[in-house]
Write a protein that holds these residues in place. Structure first.
Motif, mmCIF file in Angstrom:
data_model
loop_
_atom_site.group_PDB
_atom_site.id
_atom_site.type_symbol
_atom_site.label_atom_id
_atom_site.label_comp_id
_atom_site.label_asym_id
_atom_site.label_seq_id
_atom_site.Cartn_x
_atom_site.Cartn_y
_atom_site.Cartn_z
ATOM 1 N N GLU A 336 0.833 -1.215 0.000
ATOM 2 C CA GLU A 336 0.000 0.000 0.000
ATOM 3 C C GLU A 336 0.858 1.251 0.000
ATOM 4 N N MET A 337 1.973 1.232 0.715
ATOM 5 C CA MET A 337 2.879 2.386 0.711
ATOM 6 C C MET A 337 3.431 2.640 -0.692
ATOM 7 N N ASP A 338 3.829 1.577 -1.390
ATOM 8 C CA ASP A 338 4.328 1.751 -2.756
ATOM 9 C C ASP A 338 3.248 2.301 -3.680
ATOM 10 N N GLN A 339 2.024 1.822 -3.537
ATOM 11 C CA GLN A 339 0.938 2.328 -4.368
ATOM 12 C C GLN A 339 0.670 3.807 -4.096
ATOM 13 N N ARG A 340 0.757 4.210 -2.839
ATOM 14 C CA ARG A 340 0.535 5.620 -2.507
ATOM 15 C C ARG A 340 1.639 6.507 -3.074
ATOM 16 N N TYR A 341 2.857 6.025 -3.036
ATOM 17 C CA TYR A 341 3.952 6.810 -3.608
ATOM 18 C C TYR A 341 3.783 6.975 -5.114
ATOM 19 N N GLU A 342 3.296 5.943 -5.777
ATOM 20 C CA GLU A 342 3.039 6.076 -7.209
ATOM 21 C C GLU A 342 1.945 7.100 -7.478
ATOM 22 N N ALA A 343 0.884 7.086 -6.678
ATOM 23 C CA ALA A 343 -0.196 8.065 -6.860
ATOM 24 C C ALA A 343 0.297 9.493 -6.587
ATOM 25 N N MET A 344 1.107 9.670 -5.537
ATOM 26 C CA MET A 344 1.618 11.013 -5.235
ATOM 27 C C MET A 344 2.595 11.489 -6.304
ATOM 28 N N ALA A 345 3.361 10.565 -6.894
ATOM 29 C CA ALA A 345 4.264 10.955 -7.975
ATOM 30 C C ALA A 345 3.484 11.406 -9.204
ATOM 31 N N ARG A 346 2.381 10.753 -9.492
ATOM 32 C CA ARG A 346 1.554 11.178 -10.617
ATOM 33 C C ARG A 346 0.922 12.539 -10.370
ATOM 34 N N MET A 347 0.579 12.806 -9.106
ATOM 35 C CA MET A 347 -0.018 14.099 -8.773
ATOM 36 C C MET A 347 1.039 15.189 -8.640
ATOM 37 N N GLY A 348 2.299 14.820 -8.451
ATOM 38 C CA GLY A 348 3.362 15.812 -8.316
ATOM 39 C C GLY A 348 3.428 16.459 -6.959
ATOM 40 N N VAL A 349 3.135 15.705 -5.878
ATOM 41 C CA VAL A 349 3.157 16.229 -4.513
ATOM 42 C C VAL A 349 4.112 15.374 -3.687
ATOM 43 N N ASN A 351 3.525 14.665 -0.047
ATOM 44 C CA ASN A 351 2.949 13.989 1.105
ATOM 45 C C ASN A 351 1.448 13.839 0.903
ATOM 46 N N VAL A 352 0.829 13.113 1.840
ATOM 47 C CA VAL A 352 -0.599 12.806 1.708
ATOM 48 C C VAL A 352 -1.454 14.052 1.850
ATOM 49 N N ALA A 353 -1.088 14.957 2.746
ATOM 50 C CA ALA A 353 -1.890 16.174 2.936
ATOM 51 C C ALA A 353 -1.935 17.000 1.647
ATOM 52 N N SER A 354 -0.786 17.187 1.014
ATOM 53 C CA SER A 354 -0.765 17.932 -0.253
ATOM 54 C C SER A 354 -1.509 17.182 -1.350
ATOM 55 N N TYR A 355 -1.420 15.862 -1.336
ATOM 56 C CA TYR A 355 -2.127 15.059 -2.334
ATOM 57 C C TYR A 355 -3.638 15.255 -2.224
ATOM 58 N N ASN A 356 -4.176 15.163 -1.000
ATOM 59 C CA ASN A 356 -5.624 15.324 -0.824
ATOM 60 C C ASN A 356 -6.068 16.749 -1.140
ATOM 61 N N GLN A 357 -5.250 17.741 -0.794
ATOM 62 C CA GLN A 357 -5.610 19.116 -1.133
ATOM 63 C C GLN A 357 -5.625 19.329 -2.644
ATOM 64 N N ARG A 358 -4.628 18.810 -3.328
ATOM 65 C CA ARG A 358 -4.592 18.952 -4.785
ATOM 66 C C ARG A 358 -5.758 18.214 -5.435
ATOM 67 N N LEU A 359 -6.078 17.034 -4.905
ATOM 68 C CA LEU A 359 -7.192 16.277 -5.463
ATOM 69 C C LEU A 359 -8.520 16.981 -5.230
ATOM 70 N N ALA A 360 -8.675 17.610 -4.049
ATOM 71 C CA ALA A 360 -9.922 18.328 -3.765
ATOM 72 C C ALA A 360 -10.048 19.605 -4.584
ATOM 73 N N SER A 361 -8.935 20.184 -4.996
ATOM 74 C CA SER A 361 -8.992 21.432 -5.770
ATOM 75 C C SER A 361 -9.589 21.234 -7.162
ATOM 76 N N PRO A 375 -9.038 9.931 -2.923
ATOM 77 C CA PRO A 375 -8.429 10.480 -1.697
ATOM 78 C C PRO A 375 -7.776 9.379 -0.868
ATOM 79 N N LEU A 376 -6.683 9.722 -0.224
ATOM 80 C CA LEU A 376 -5.926 8.772 0.590
ATOM 81 C C LEU A 376 -6.083 9.134 2.058
ATOM 82 N N PRO A 377 -6.727 8.295 2.867
ATOM 83 C CA PRO A 377 -6.809 8.569 4.305
ATOM 84 C C PRO A 377 -5.512 8.188 5.001
#
Length: 590
Positions: A336-349, A351-361, A375-377
């Motif tokens: 799950e950690m590897d999958q989250r890092y791949e998602a954050m790399a695609r979003m260009g952020v 950490n998780v807080a920046s990822y969720n903020q960018r996704l909500a924007s 969204p990643l809890p």
């Protein structure tokens, strides 16, 4: 000389309770000594007058005036009181309680969440007959302490007395030329002279020229969880995963943010308060987060400590009790950690807080290349007894834990490990190096204290929630954990279970068959070995060697025993090698 407790009689406190406002709760977190009491001999103990006033402050600040009337009905009938309280917060809610989990709502603002956070009325009230220490008793013990130091030819003066809920700290300023080590080595002698259970000496107090001598009180106060949960420090919080740890030696609430730690190691002897501490941490998280914001993964080899959290909506999987599933759970967490890092790399952020903020924007209008992102809890992994896991599969468990500890912070995954056997084969050097934040309860020997905290001191604790907290890069702090009964835990868990049903995301029993195979030898071999990308290399290697054994495959490909054994069995099933012949290597038949 001012009084230690400004309000002495109980009759003087109770009439003032209805008039208390939320802004008057600040003295709970006030410093021990203010700007106007530098010349006072006794440090004022501000939290105690607030103990009686706390019940009237909590509902007004948490849910508003309407929630006060409904919260009073929650104690005799919890199931009947939930609906009126929710209706008071959202006028359109009476349609159907079952529609609340599917109601779309933004999670950034916690008061606007579709499911109201639990009320503090589910917790027990503080005791009104808390023990109080008189100034005369403190002065008498202070004089006895100075006489004892004088008997050991240590010239010093008593500077300040700070009474607390469990211990009282006497600040002593040594005379010029007196070495601090002479005082630090007198803990057992002072306990004998003062007839105390145990005496802990802090030499010196950071940032001062005094030595702190902590002596247990004759009458111990029970720290109440509801009082701490109603404080401004917890209600405002310093992060989404703010945890209640207890009170310091001066009686002030002490909180910690798990996202900044980012992992926690808890150790101590049996019955010292580890399980109650874990319950306090978990309830702190349940009081601040929705299931969409934080998920829990609980590992309980004892089978009874976390049974109360069964079917809790925050759980991502039922409480793990089997050792095989526990190893799979850690492997899944790494995946799950590897999958989250791949998602954050695609979003260009980062950490998780920046990822969720960018996704909500994006407001639901995601680009085509990001349409599959969700969204990643936060994910909090709690292991109640690390020693059982280390005895079962030390190498695989340690590898997964260390990798998570090193990399999982930015992915929003945090771990809390607890053990009652703080030995070097359980709390290994790799685990200690990646868990800088640690909590130690009472231990039996100085050696165990050094294993947990890298220094002595935990052997002088009093038990029953008395702990030493070591923050990352900071000095030790003595805290007194709050007491939580099973009924309080069941009330809070039952509140969430009444509103939501659990939605499990993964099954660890067959995760290796459906999920990723391999890792660094951490799998249990339950998956299809033929689909392992390493299996083709093993076939070529076996054909070249002419003979094969499990240990040979382990050494050559640096994998675990289970994975190598599964490959040998698959080679036999494919007809490449012959059957086993005792302890001899197997021969290649084709």
């Amino acid at each position: 000389m001012p009084e230690i407790y400004p309000v002495e009689p109980d009759e003087a406190v109770q009439p003032a309770a209805p008039a208390v406002h939320a802004t008057e709760q600040a003295p709970v977190a006030a410093p021990v000594s203010g700007p106007d009491d530098d010349d006072d001999f006794f440090a004022p103990a501000a939290p105690r007058p607030v103990i009686v006033e706390t019940p009237s402050v909590i509902p007004a600040g948490e849910d508003g005036p309407d929630a006060v009337a409904t919260a009073a009905e929650a104690v005799p009938a919890k199931q009947d009181a939930v609906a009126p309280k929710a209706a008071a917060g959202t006028p359109a809610a009476p349609a159907a309680p079952a529609s609340r989990p599917t109601t779309p709502a933004a999670q950034e603002k916690r008061p606007r969440a579709p499911i109201p956070l639990p009320s503090l009325d589910l917790l027990s009230l503080p005791s009104k007959d808390a023990p109080r220490v008189r100034c005369e008793d403190l002065e008498a013990r202070g004089k006895a302490l100075m006489e004892c130091l004088k008997d050991f030819d240590i010239q010093s003066e008593l500077v300040r007395i700070t009474p607390g809920p469990v211990v009282t700290m006497y600040e002593v300023r040594p005379a010029p030329g007196i070495r601090v080590n002479r005082i630090a080595n007198l803990s057992d002698d002072l306990a004998l002279a003062l007839k105390a259970i145990a005496v802990r000496i802090q030499a010196p107090i950071p940032g001062s020229d005094t030595v702190g001598i902590e002596i247990p009180n004759d009458d111990r106060e029970i720290v109440n969880f509801r009082e701490l949960a109603s404080s401004e420090d917890f209600r405002k919080g310093c992060g989404p995963l703010t945890m209640i740890l207890g009170k310091d030696i001066a009686g002030r609430p002490f909180m910690a943010d798990l996202t900044r730690m980012p992992h926690l190691l808890v150790a101590g002897a049996t019955g010292a308060g580890k399980s109650v501490c874990l319950n306090g941490i978990l309830l702190s998280l349940l009081y601040r987060t929705q299931p969409e914001e934080m998920r829990l993964l609980l590992v309980d080899p004892k089978r009874i400590e976390m049974a109360m959290y069964a079917d809790e909506p925050h759980l991502i999987h039922p409480v793990v009790t089997e050792m095989s599933e526990a190893k799979n759970a850690l492997d899944w967490a790494v995946h799950e950690m590897d999958q989250r890092y791949e998602a954050m790399a695609r979003m260009g952020v980062r950490n998780v807080a920046s990822y969720n903020q960018r996704l909500a924007s994006y407001n639901g209008q995601l680009p085509p290349d990001l349409a599959d992102l969700e969204p990643l809890p936060y994910l909090v992994i709690v292991i109640d007894e690390l020693a059982d896991l280390m005895m079962t599969a030390a190498r695989e468990v340690e590898t997964s834990i260390v990798r998570l500890a090193q990399l999982a912070r930015a992915a929003g995954i945090h771990m809390i490990l607890a053990t009652q056997r703080p030995s070097v084969d359980v709390v290994t050097g790799l685990i200690k190096a990646n868990f800088p934040c640690r909590i130690s309860f009472q231990v039996t020997s100085r050696h165990d204290s050094r294993t947990i905290l890298d220094q002595a001191g935990a052997e002088h604790l009093l038990g029953r929630g008395d702990m030493l907290f070591k923050p990352s890069g900071g000095r030790l702090q003595r805290l007194h954990g709050p007491f939580l009964s099973d009924e309080e835990v069941q009330n809070v868990v039952g509140y969430w279970k009444h509103h939501l049903v659990p939605s499990y995301k993964v099954s660890f029993a067959d995760w290796n068959a459906d999920g990723a195979v391999g890792g660094n030898g951490g799998g249990s071999g339950a998956g299809d070995v033929a689909s392992d990308p390493l299996y083709a290399e093993v076939q070529t290697f076996v054909t070249e060697q002419g003979r094969v054994s499990i240990s040979l495959i382990q050494r050559r490909f640096k994998i675990g025993f289970n994975r190598a054994a599964n490959m040998v069995e698959q080679l036999e099933a494919d007809g490449i090698i012959g059957p086993a012949d005792g302890s001899k290597p197997r021969a290649v038949v084709k």
